[in-house]
Design a protein around this motif. Structure first.
Motif, PDB file in Angstrom:
ATOM      1  N   ASN A 126      -5.980   0.562  -7.652  1.00 30.67           N
ATOM      2  CA  ASN A 126      -6.204  -0.711  -7.018  1.00 30.67           C
ATOM      3  C   ASN A 126      -6.593  -1.846  -7.281  1.00 30.67           C
ATOM      4  O   ASN A 126      -7.605  -1.560  -8.732  1.00 30.67           O
TER       5      ASN A 126
ATOM      6  N   ARG B  10      -5.564   7.779  -9.019  1.00 29.96           N
ATOM      7  CA  ARG B  10      -4.753   6.107  -8.593  1.00 29.96           C
ATOM      8  C   ARG B  10      -5.305   4.714  -8.986  1.00 29.96           C
ATOM      9  O   ARG B  10      -6.224   4.915  -9.808  1.00 29.96           O
TER      10      ARG B  10
ATOM     11  N   PHE C  57     -15.700  11.179  -6.474  1.00 29.94           N
ATOM     12  CA  PHE C  57     -14.317   9.653  -6.336  1.00 29.94           C
ATOM     13  C   PHE C  57     -15.103   8.434  -7.270  1.00 29.94           C
ATOM     14  O   PHE C  57     -16.588   7.521  -7.166  1.00 29.94           O
TER      15      PHE C  57
ATOM     16  N   TRP D   6     -17.774  -4.032  -0.742  1.00 33.52           N
ATOM     17  CA  TRP D   6     -18.027  -3.059   0.218  1.00 33.52           C
ATOM     18  C   TRP D   6     -19.464  -2.703   0.074  1.00 33.52           C
ATOM     19  O   TRP D   6     -20.425  -3.131  -1.094  1.00 33.52           O
TER      20      TRP D   6
ATOM     21  N   PHE E  21      -3.535   6.820   5.172  1.00 34.12           N
ATOM     22  CA  PHE E  21      -4.735   7.902   5.154  1.00 34.12           C
ATOM     23  C   PHE E  21      -4.676   8.899   5.878  1.00 34.12           C
ATOM     24  O   PHE E  21      -4.980   9.673   5.020  1.00 34.12           O
TER      25      PHE E  21
ATOM     26  N   TYR F   9      -7.439 -10.208   3.638  1.00 34.06           N
ATOM     27  CA  TYR F   9      -8.007  -8.797   3.423  1.00 34.06           C
ATOM     28  C   TYR F   9      -8.498  -9.058   1.828  1.00 34.06           C
ATOM     29  O   TYR F   9     -10.065  -8.452   2.114  1.00 34.06           O
ATOM     30  N   LYS F  10      -8.142  -9.022   0.736  1.00 37.28           N
ATOM     31  CA  LYS F  10      -8.597  -9.182  -0.386  1.00 37.28           C
ATOM     32  C   LYS F  10      -9.734  -9.949  -0.360  1.00 37.28           C
ATOM     33  O   LYS F  10     -10.232 -10.477  -2.280  1.00 37.28           O
TER      34      LYS F  10
ATOM     35  N   LEU G 123     -18.452  12.371  -2.286  1.00 38.57           N
ATOM     36  CA  LEU G 123     -18.289  13.163  -0.786  1.00 38.57           C
ATOM     37  C   LEU G 123     -18.693  14.336  -0.659  1.00 38.57           C
ATOM     38  O   LEU G 123     -17.661  15.389  -1.374  1.00 38.57           O
TER      39      LEU G 123
ATOM     40  N   TRP H 191     -14.799   4.615   6.837  1.00 42.36           N
ATOM     41  CA  TRP H 191     -15.119   3.592   5.862  1.00 42.36           C
ATOM     42  C   TRP H 191     -14.175   2.993   5.487  1.00 42.36           C
ATOM     43  O   TRP H 191     -13.992   2.053   4.590  1.00 42.36           O
ATOM     44  N   HIS H 192     -12.248   3.730   5.351  1.00 39.94           N
ATOM     45  CA  HIS H 192     -11.515   2.645   5.549  1.00 39.94           C
ATOM     46  C   HIS H 192     -11.001   1.986   6.568  1.00 39.94           C
ATOM     47  O   HIS H 192     -10.317   0.798   6.667  1.00 39.94           O
TER      48      HIS H 192
ATOM     49  N   TYR I  90       0.882  -1.382  -0.007  1.00 42.12           N
ATOM     50  CA  TYR I  90      -0.130  -0.198  -0.106  1.00 42.12           C
ATOM     51  C   TYR I  90       1.074   1.409  -0.258  1.00 42.12           C
ATOM     52  O   TYR I  90       2.174   1.443   0.828  1.00 42.12           O
TER      53      TYR I  90
END
Ligand code: HEM
Length: 344
Positions: free
Chosen positions: A226, A224, A281, A180, A206, A317-318, A160, A193-194, A38
């Motif tokens: 991901n 970016r 976003f 999510w 973050f 996590y993934k 946002l 949320w993160h 990350y």
């Protein structure tokens, strides 16, 4: 470069989604190095590499018609995938303007926009839409403005609200998230949320990212990449439908791995909206099966190394843990250095 849209394909049931050789060539392979960790990997969203996903702010590709049909299916079953809190109405109109003006300018063969004061005419040829409406008056559109325009643009959107030095997820259209839920995250702040993400908070990712995002100016968007992995070319891997797709992770075997496992890459764009000061976003998702990916030997070798050495916490996590080794074993044959080591 004109976009040739494919006839309808599916992201569920019989999963007929496939990439053409042209789509494979422009796939946004996300790894600049053999290791992944990350980081605050944000760059200015300037146009580059004509024909690539980085040419335009909103990338439209051969899957456009299919992806819009998939979104309609998800919304039919679950209208809560679209949410606009009342104070976000100006941000919704900002998004209508941003998407319509960019699509009409960047893809004139498919979209057009005529503006006469606040009387606008929008034409979307692939979806056979011609809509006259009054900009700013929701009664002149067939549905709420954010829903209206995001039913016509690939990828998910979160809008946002910026207040008190933070960002809040107060509006969006999220039908293809990587595990999510907009309904769950609605109203949350950036760090809230993160919260499920491992390692990144301790690394200060973050803190730095939020500081950066709060200062994004109108006309200076950033982007970016991901990534994660998905079984089958399934776009809707939301928390709401976990019961439909979660078990598929246990279906991966050495025989089916190449067709079943997909690399899922998100091109995320963050842009300041001019009227509302909201931050847009957008998450454009690209799916590629391993058998398509290995047609590029450099990608196959690199993905092998990234997955082999990925920290366990990130793999967990993934959601990769149960099938990671099967993928690594399959990809090893494309890694010239690794094959002799394994055979030894
Ligand atoms: C994951 C939203 C910006 C880094 C996520 C998740 C969401 C999200 C909903 C999934 C969390 C979960 O598991 O429930 C957003 C929104 C952003 C934003 C709306 C814009 C304001 C950023 C930025 C960075 C970042 C700028 C870093 C530079 C990450 C990372 C993950 C993540 C590392 C974990 C992804 C993975 O391993 O697959 N984000 N994010 N995000 N986000 Fe963000």
């Amino acid at each position: 470069m004109p976009v040739n849209m494919k006839p309808l394909e599916t992201y569920r049931d019989d999963f007929t989604y496939r990439n053409s050789p042209q789509a494979i060539a422009r796939f946004p392979f996300p790894f600049p190095e053999d290791q992944y960790m990350y980081s605050v990997n944000i760059e200015p969203a300037v146009s580059r590499d004509p024909g690539s996903v980085f040419e335009h702010l909103f990338d439209v590709d051969e899957h456009y018609v299919s992806e819009m049909a998939e979104r309609a299916l998800v919304l039919e079953k679950d209208p809560r995938r679209c949410l606009v809190m009342p104070h976000m109405a100006p941000a919704a109109w900002d998004l209508v303007e941003a998407i319509m003006t960019h699509l009409a300018r960047d893809y004139p063969e498919h979209f057009s926009l005529t503006r006469d004061g606040d009387q606008w005419t929008w034409e979307n040829h692939p979806l056979d839409i011609c809509q006259r409406f009054t900009f700013g008056d929701p009664a002149t559109l067939p549905c709420e403005p954010l829903e209206y325009i995001t039913r016509q643009m690939q990828g998910d959107f979160a809008m946002l609200d910026q207040r008190d030095g933070d960002l809040y997820m107060d509006a969006g259209m999220v039908t293809c998230p990587a595990d999510w839920s907009l309904a769950f995250d609605a109203g949350m702040s950036f760090k809230q949320w993160h919260a499920p993400v491992p390692m990144a908070p301790q690394m200060g990712v973050f803190d730095r990212a939020l500081k950066y995002l709060l200062n994004i100016q109108v006309g200076a968007p950033v982007r970016r990449l991901n990534w994660t992995m998905t079984i089958n070319p399934r776009l809707d891997t939301s928390s709401e439908t976990l019961h439909e797709w979660g078990h598929e992770r246990s279906l991966v075997t050495s025989d089916n791995v190449a067709g079943l496992v997909h690399l899922r890459v998100e091109l995320q764009v963050m842009a300041r909206m001019p009227r509302s000061n909201a931050l847009m976003f957008s998450i454009r998702t690209y799916l590629i099966s391993l058998e398509e990916l290995v047609t590029n030997p450099a990608w196959a070798q690199r993905l092998h190394r990234v997955l082999r050495d990925l920290p366990d916490a990130i793999a967990d996590y993934k959601g990769l843990t149960s099938y990671r080794q099967t993928v690594v074993d399959y990809l090893a044959q494309f890694d010239r250095e690794a094959v002799p080591a394994r055979a030894a």
